[in-house]
Design an enzyme around this catalytic site. Structure first.
Site, short mmCIF file in Angstrom:
data_model
loop_
_atom_site.label_atom_id
_atom_site.label_comp_id
_atom_site.label_asym_id
_atom_site.label_seq_id
_atom_site.Cartn_x
_atom_site.Cartn_y
_atom_site.Cartn_z
NE ARG A 58 -2.19 -1.56 2.99
CZ ARG A 58 -2.44 -2.82 2.69
NH1 ARG A 58 -3.44 -3.12 1.92
NH2 ARG A 58 -1.71 -3.78 3.19
CB THR A 59 3.19 2.63 2.51
OG1 THR A 59 2.30 2.25 3.56
CG2 THR A 59 3.77 3.99 2.82
CE LYS A 86 26.24 -6.05 -4.86
NZ LYS A 86 26.68 -5.14 -5.92
NE ARG A 108 6.74 1.00 5.68
CZ ARG A 108 5.50 0.52 5.54
NH1 ARG A 108 5.31 -0.75 5.19
NH2 ARG A 108 4.47 1.29 5.73
CG HIS A 136 2.93 4.53 8.90
ND1 HIS A 136 3.18 5.36 7.82
CD2 HIS A 136 2.50 3.36 8.36
CE1 HIS A 136 2.91 4.69 6.70
NE2 HIS A 136 2.49 3.49 7.00
#
Lengths: 308, 172
Positions: A58-59, A86, A108, A136
């Site tokens: 969604r985000t 890596k 995020r 959030h």
């Protein structure tokens, strides 16, 4: 009122005026997504990097669509396909991205405070798309926009947030935001999922879901993170569902015009029964998703400025 | 220019629009936020009174189409665009209060094209103060007001400022 910020890191440090400006701007952006040509040239030539260290449908999609509808170029980086595998550190990744001159970095990360670290480190605007169990902000803004549209106001509303408060950045951002806007926030959940001293945030806590949702105007259900069961926070999904789910029976305790919200992804039959989640007379879950694009367009618009 | 002057200009423009387009068939009014919206509403009322039918009215916010938007540090306030009808094959009358450089109208035309394919776009303004920077002219003009670049033309309307007047003032 002018918007003066470089970054959007959390709801905690936004003022009521800033929240109102963001919501009003977002309301103006809603209409663009209904046009035959869903694109305006406002952010032509701007580059937005979506840097996602955690899974998201969604985000991430919402930010990407928001950027594209404003004519910005959006680039998505997910940790599994980047140099993170890596062993590159967040700081090194950020410095390298900064050298490519984007205008906004949306991040995020599973660690609380990662966006704040980035904001100090690079000159670009940073938008927090979820940091650990901290905040959030864009989710809370779209939740507030949805509530405002359905209820017309915040002051005096009873908003019940139910579930795993401890691990929920959505809950924390909404508690900050809704309390600021004058709503009366109450919580319920298993004792193991309620942070100690949460009352200090100005909310009331109930041990039983029924007490929290009685006469509520808004019920916000949180996702049970299934992986938490291994940590012995709750004994079984079945028991959780019996004691804390929202269903046909207990929803009658809320006000007649209650709206039911969920940040997604939903666990059907765990925290919310499917017939409630799919019932358009209560559920505004898909409406939340729709508002999300407008809120993110508003933030991208307000944050991207020229050099003077 | 005072209240009566503004009213007379708008009445004349209303008749001119109807005359030029031979009635109000397929005509829609489009007010440009914010000054143009009130003028478009007044024109709508006048034209509806003359023809005894209602003309559709849309509201256009051109902020997102401005050519200086990415250069300005502080973003201008964004208003809502409201167009509840199709623009395809319509004669769109853009309405604004002051025609100056022409950049607003350029932005408005770009915005309109994103909503459909009008048959024709015409422009009605209360004041034309000259100093065009783009090849744009108005089809209906309330008053030509030659002004110096160091002056500002302010249109006050009852709906917005409580009084109807047009004043030239020194740029501060």
């Amino acid at each position: 009122m002018k918007f003066e910020r470089k970054d959007i890191l959390g709801i905690q440090d936004l003022s009521v005026n800033e929240i109102n400006l963001i919501l009003e701007t977002a309301e103006s952006f809603l209409e663009i997504s209904t046009r035959p040509i869903k694109k305006v040239p406002a952010l032509r030539g701007k580059t937005i990097i979506n840097l996602f260290y955690e899974a998201s449908t969604r985000t991430r999609t919402s930010f990407e669509i928001a950027g594209k509808r404003l004519s910005a170029d959006t680039i998505n980086i997910s940790s599994s396909t980047s140099s993170v595998v890596k062993g590159e550190t967040l700081i090194d990744t950020a410095r390298n991205l900064e050298a490519m001159n984007p205008d906004v970095i949306v991040i995020r990360h599973s660690a609380a405070g990662a966006p704040h670290l980035l904001a100090r480190l690079v000159k670009q605007s940073i938008i927090n798309a979820g940091d650990g169990a901290h905040e959030h902000p864009t989710q809370a803004l779209l939740d507030m926009m949805t509530i405002k549209e359905h209820k017309g106001k915040f002051s005096g509303l009873k908003v019940a947030i139910i579930g795993d408060i401890e691990h929920s950045r959505v809950a924390r951002s909404n508690i900050y935001g809704l309390s600021k806007m004058g709503a009366n926030v109450v919580l319920a959940g298993p004792a193991t999922m309620l942070p100690r001293d949460i009352e200090q945030m100005g909310v009331k806590v109930f041990p039983h879901v029924e007490d929290a949702i009685t006469k509520a105007d808004v019920v916000m259900m949180l996702r049970i993170q299934l992986e938490r069961q291994k940590q012995n926070i709750f004994p079984s999904l079945r028991e959780y569902s019996q004691r804390f789910s929202l269903n046909r029976n207990n929803i009658t305790l809320a006000k007649k015009d209650v709206i039911v919200m969920h940040p997604g992804p939903i666990n059907r039959g765990v925290e919310i029964s499917p017939d409630i989640a799919d019932d358009p007379s209560f559920s505004v879950i898909l409406d939340q998703v729709n508002k999300g694009i407008a809120v993110r367009m508003a933030l991208l618009y307000l944050l991207t400025g020229g050099s003077e | 220019m005072d209240k009566e002057g503004i009213e007379r200009c708008l009445t004349r423009i209303a008749y001119e629009i109807l005359e030029k387009n031979k009635g109000m068939e397929n005509i829609v009014l489009m007010g440009i936020r914010t000054g143009g919206v009130f003028l478009a509403q007044r024109l709508q009322k006048k034209m509806s009174d003359i023809e005894h039918a209602t003309i559709p009215l849309g509201i256009l916010d051109i902020t997102l189409y401005r050519d200086d938007i990415s250069a300005s540090k502080k973003k201008p306030h964004l208003g809502e665009t409201k167009i509840n009808f199709s623009l395809d094959d319509k004669i769109v009358i853009l309405v604004d209060d002051v025609l100056f450089t022409g950049r607003t109208i350029r932005a408005a035309m770009d915005a309109l094209i994103d909503f459909g394919r009008p048959r024709m776009i015409q422009l009605a303004v209360l004041i034309d103060r000259g100093h065009r920077e783009l090849p744009i002219r108005a089809d209906y003009v309330g008053k030509n007001l030659p002004s110096s670049l160091w002056e500002a033309v302010r249109v006050d309307l009852v709906e917005k400022n409580g009084v109807d007047e047009v004043v030239i003032e020194e740029e501060t």
